[in-house]
Design an enzyme around this catalytic site. Structure first.
Site, PDB file in Angstrom:
ATOM      1  CB  SER A  82     107.900   4.175 -56.205  1.00 39.46           C
ATOM      2  OG  SER A  82     108.947   4.443 -57.259  1.00 39.46           O
ATOM      3  CG  HIS A 138     104.610   1.822 -53.326  1.00 39.93           C
ATOM      4  ND1 HIS A 138     104.536   3.335 -53.143  1.00 39.93           N
ATOM      5  CD2 HIS A 138     105.953   1.501 -53.662  1.00 39.93           C
ATOM      6  CE1 HIS A 138     105.618   3.667 -52.941  1.00 39.93           C
ATOM      7  NE2 HIS A 138     106.395   2.759 -53.234  1.00 39.93           N
ATOM      8  CD  GLU A 147     100.978   4.978 -51.929  1.00 39.94           C
ATOM      9  OE1 GLU A 147     102.155   4.609 -52.553  1.00 39.94           O
ATOM     10  OE2 GLU A 147     100.385   6.165 -51.928  1.00 39.94           O
ATOM     11  CG  ASN A 172     107.174   8.011 -53.590  1.00 42.29           C
ATOM     12  OD1 ASN A 172     107.889   8.279 -52.612  1.00 42.29           O
ATOM     13  ND2 ASN A 172     107.023   6.630 -54.079  1.00 42.29           N
TER      14      ASN A 172
HETATM   15  N1  CAA Z   1     115.268  -6.961 -42.857  1.00 41.92           N
HETATM   16  C1  CAA Z   1     114.976  -7.389 -41.593  1.00 41.92           C
HETATM   17  N2  CAA Z   1     114.944  -6.521 -40.479  1.00 41.92           N
HETATM   18  C2  CAA Z   1     115.408  -5.400 -40.642  1.00 41.92           C
HETATM   19  C3  CAA Z   1     116.037  -5.003 -41.910  1.00 41.92           C
HETATM   20  C4  CAA Z   1     115.857  -5.697 -42.895  1.00 41.92           C
HETATM   21  N3  CAA Z   1     116.137  -5.398 -44.208  1.00 41.92           N
HETATM   22  N4  CAA Z   1     116.336  -3.611 -41.817  1.00 41.92           N
HETATM   23  C5  CAA Z   1     116.599  -3.261 -40.506  1.00 41.92           C
HETATM   24  N5  CAA Z   1     115.969  -4.368 -39.816  1.00 41.92           N
HETATM   25  C6  CAA Z   1     115.335  -4.303 -38.400  1.00 41.92           C
HETATM   26  C7  CAA Z   1     116.340  -4.394 -37.375  1.00 41.92           C
HETATM   27  O1  CAA Z   1     116.973  -5.697 -37.187  1.00 41.92           O
HETATM   28  C8  CAA Z   1     116.136  -3.748 -36.201  1.00 41.92           C
HETATM   29  O2  CAA Z   1     115.125  -4.384 -35.429  1.00 41.92           O
HETATM   30  P1  CAA Z   1     114.634  -4.241 -33.900  1.00 41.92           P
HETATM   31  O3  CAA Z   1     113.784  -3.095 -33.964  1.00 41.92           O
HETATM   32  O4  CAA Z   1     113.946  -5.576 -33.617  1.00 41.92           O
HETATM   33  O5  CAA Z   1     115.915  -4.042 -33.338  1.00 41.92           O
HETATM   34  C9  CAA Z   1     114.987  -2.700 -36.766  1.00 41.92           C
HETATM   35  O6  CAA Z   1     114.790  -3.040 -38.129  1.00 41.92           O
HETATM   36  C10 CAA Z   1     115.834  -1.255 -36.959  1.00 41.92           C
HETATM   37  O7  CAA Z   1     116.898  -1.392 -37.506  1.00 41.92           O
HETATM   38  P2  CAA Z   1     118.539  -1.005 -37.092  1.00 41.92           P
HETATM   39  O8  CAA Z   1     118.465  -1.030 -35.539  1.00 41.92           O
HETATM   40  O9  CAA Z   1     119.677  -1.731 -37.806  1.00 41.92           O
HETATM   41  O10 CAA Z   1     118.488   0.468 -37.512  1.00 41.92           O
HETATM   42  P3  CAA Z   1     117.584   1.718 -37.050  1.00 41.92           P
HETATM   43  O11 CAA Z   1     116.887   1.830 -35.872  1.00 41.92           O
HETATM   44  O12 CAA Z   1     118.424   2.958 -37.661  1.00 41.92           O
HETATM   45  O13 CAA Z   1     116.339   1.390 -38.466  1.00 41.92           O
HETATM   46  C11 CAA Z   1     115.354   1.899 -40.370  1.00 41.92           C
HETATM   47  C12 CAA Z   1     116.548   1.379 -39.779  1.00 41.92           C
HETATM   48  C13 CAA Z   1     114.185   0.876 -40.072  1.00 41.92           C
HETATM   49  C14 CAA Z   1     115.711   1.804 -41.910  1.00 41.92           C
HETATM   50  C15 CAA Z   1     114.900   3.258 -39.864  1.00 41.92           C
HETATM   51  O14 CAA Z   1     116.111   4.130 -40.132  1.00 41.92           O
HETATM   52  C16 CAA Z   1     113.583   3.786 -40.747  1.00 41.92           C
HETATM   53  O15 CAA Z   1     112.787   3.670 -40.546  1.00 41.92           O
HETATM   54  N6  CAA Z   1     114.040   4.679 -41.742  1.00 41.92           N
HETATM   55  C17 CAA Z   1     113.139   5.233 -42.864  1.00 41.92           C
HETATM   56  C18 CAA Z   1     112.840   4.299 -43.404  1.00 41.92           C
HETATM   57  C19 CAA Z   1     111.862   4.844 -44.621  1.00 41.92           C
HETATM   58  O16 CAA Z   1     111.252   6.133 -44.540  1.00 41.92           O
HETATM   59  N7  CAA Z   1     111.189   4.021 -45.518  1.00 41.92           N
HETATM   60  C20 CAA Z   1     110.308   4.367 -46.639  1.00 41.92           C
HETATM   61  C21 CAA Z   1     111.251   4.865 -47.863  1.00 41.92           C
HETATM   62  S1  CAA Z   1     110.368   5.235 -49.136  1.00 41.92           S
HETATM   63  C22 CAA Z   1     110.047   3.770 -50.011  1.00 41.92           C
HETATM   64  O17 CAA Z   1     110.381   2.790 -49.681  1.00 41.92           O
HETATM   65  C23 CAA Z   1     109.221   4.069 -51.125  1.00 41.92           C
HETATM   66  C24 CAA Z   1     109.487   4.520 -52.316  1.00 41.92           C
HETATM   67  O18 CAA Z   1     108.771   4.402 -53.271  1.00 41.92           O
HETATM   68  C25 CAA Z   1     110.603   5.396 -52.625  1.00 41.92           C
END
Ligand code: CAA
Length: 294
Positions: free
Chosen positions: A117, A138, A150, A188
């Protein structure tokens, strides 16, 4: 393609999931057999969600899972790889050792990608004798859901290797965006100072946990507030990335907030430790503010 994924944690299992779902043979590699078994169970459960949402059939799930094998031996696990994606813990020395070993064990044509990351791709590439074949790939968490990859070019990464990774990312349904190799890349460099500022805002008493997260969720249409997102990513990871930005870019504005440092020291790492800005109970989706911030 034969793809080996190193590290069976949250990112590694998501990366293995997406490649296998898109027809690639995956060897998932981890030092611990127990981690590998847990990862396979998590992949199965995440695929079940896709089956329930009719994004995948039960049959497709079965064939995707059958394309994933596991190994606890790095050299054995990468012997036939066309691509390795490393998703081990974010520790520089560990990554340098893994890439040195990969260079010795992987076939000559194999591309060596890292899901780091924030650690310099150029530095990781310099641990190998094939820096033109080393690249950043990434993925974002949760990998099966987030569309971005990324793609980070190190100093020596070739155009041909970049093009292959861009094409592969598109073929697995992702949107690749190519950037250059400076601390934090783009994702990031922008995300972590926002999270750090949210912690600073909390620390200075400008607002509470719920106030800060609600303002960012409803005011900016973010799916999660920055403090919940920090818990989701892991506070130790957030701190490690802020340190990379602070050291790599040398500006005071990147200094990690003392509260973030304190929480990591106390072992409050977010979802993975059960407590961060919120507390987490297995099986419950309720967000409960941690006792320290009530
Ligand atoms: N595998 C498969 N499907 C998944 C899943 C997983 N691990 N997690 C969630 N889903 C699916 C769910 O089944 C659901 O599907 P539908 O749209 O078809 O209904 C969908 O994703 C949404 O999930 P939920 O309904 O359970 O929950 P939500 O609507 O609250 O969404 C989330 C959860 C997708 C995590 C959302 O909150 C989100 O987008 N959060 C922000 C995530 C983010 O910013 N990620 C980047 C982090 S930074 C990073 O990763 C890089 C780094 O270097 C730090």
């Amino acid at each position: 393609m034969n793809i080996s994924v190193i590290g069976a944690g949250q990112m590694g299992n998501g990366i293995a999931h997406v490649f296998a779902q898109n027809g690639h043979s995956v060897v998932l590699i981890d030092l611990s057999r127990e981690n590998l078994e847990t990862a396979l169970a998590v992949i199965g459960r995440n695929m079940d969600r896709q089956v329930a949402k009719e994004k995948m059939t039960a049959e497709e799930k079965g064939s995707a899972l059958s394309r994933i094998s596991t190994s606890t031996e790095l050299a054995e696990g990468v012997r036939h790889a066309d691509l390795v994606v490393e998703a081990a813990t974010e520790l520089v020395d560990l990554k340098l050792r893994i890439f040195k070993d990969l260079d010795a064990a992987a076939p000559d044509q194999c591309i060596l990608a890292t899901n780091t990351s924030s650690i310099s791709i150029t530095r990781i590439a310099a641990a190998t004798g094939r820096p033109e074949q080393v690249i950043g790939m990434h993925f974002m968490n949760p990998v099966p859901v987030m569309r971005l990859v990324e793609v980070i070019r190190g100093y020596d990464t070739s155009d041909a290797v970049t093009a292959q990774i861009v094409d592969l990312s598109k073929a697995i349904g992702k949107v690749p965006v190519t950037v250059n190799d400076y601390a934090g890349f783009v994702a990031n460099r922008i995300l972590m100072p926002m999270i750090n500022e949210a912690v600073q805002t909390l620390w200075q008493g400008v607002g509470g946990v719920e106030e800060i997260d609600t303002i960012m969720k409803l005011g900016m249409a973010h799916p999660m507030g920055p403090l919940q997102l920090a818990d989701f990513i892991g506070l130790d990871t957030c701190l490690a990335i802020m340190k990379v930005l602070h050291e790599g870019l040398g500006e005071a504005k990147y200094a990690p907030c003392p509260l973030l440092v304190q929480m990591v020291t106390a072992g409050k790492l977010g979802v993975k430790s059960g407590e961060g800005f919120y507390t987490y109970t297995a099986g419950s989706k309720d967000l409960v503010v941690a006792p320290a911030f009530r």
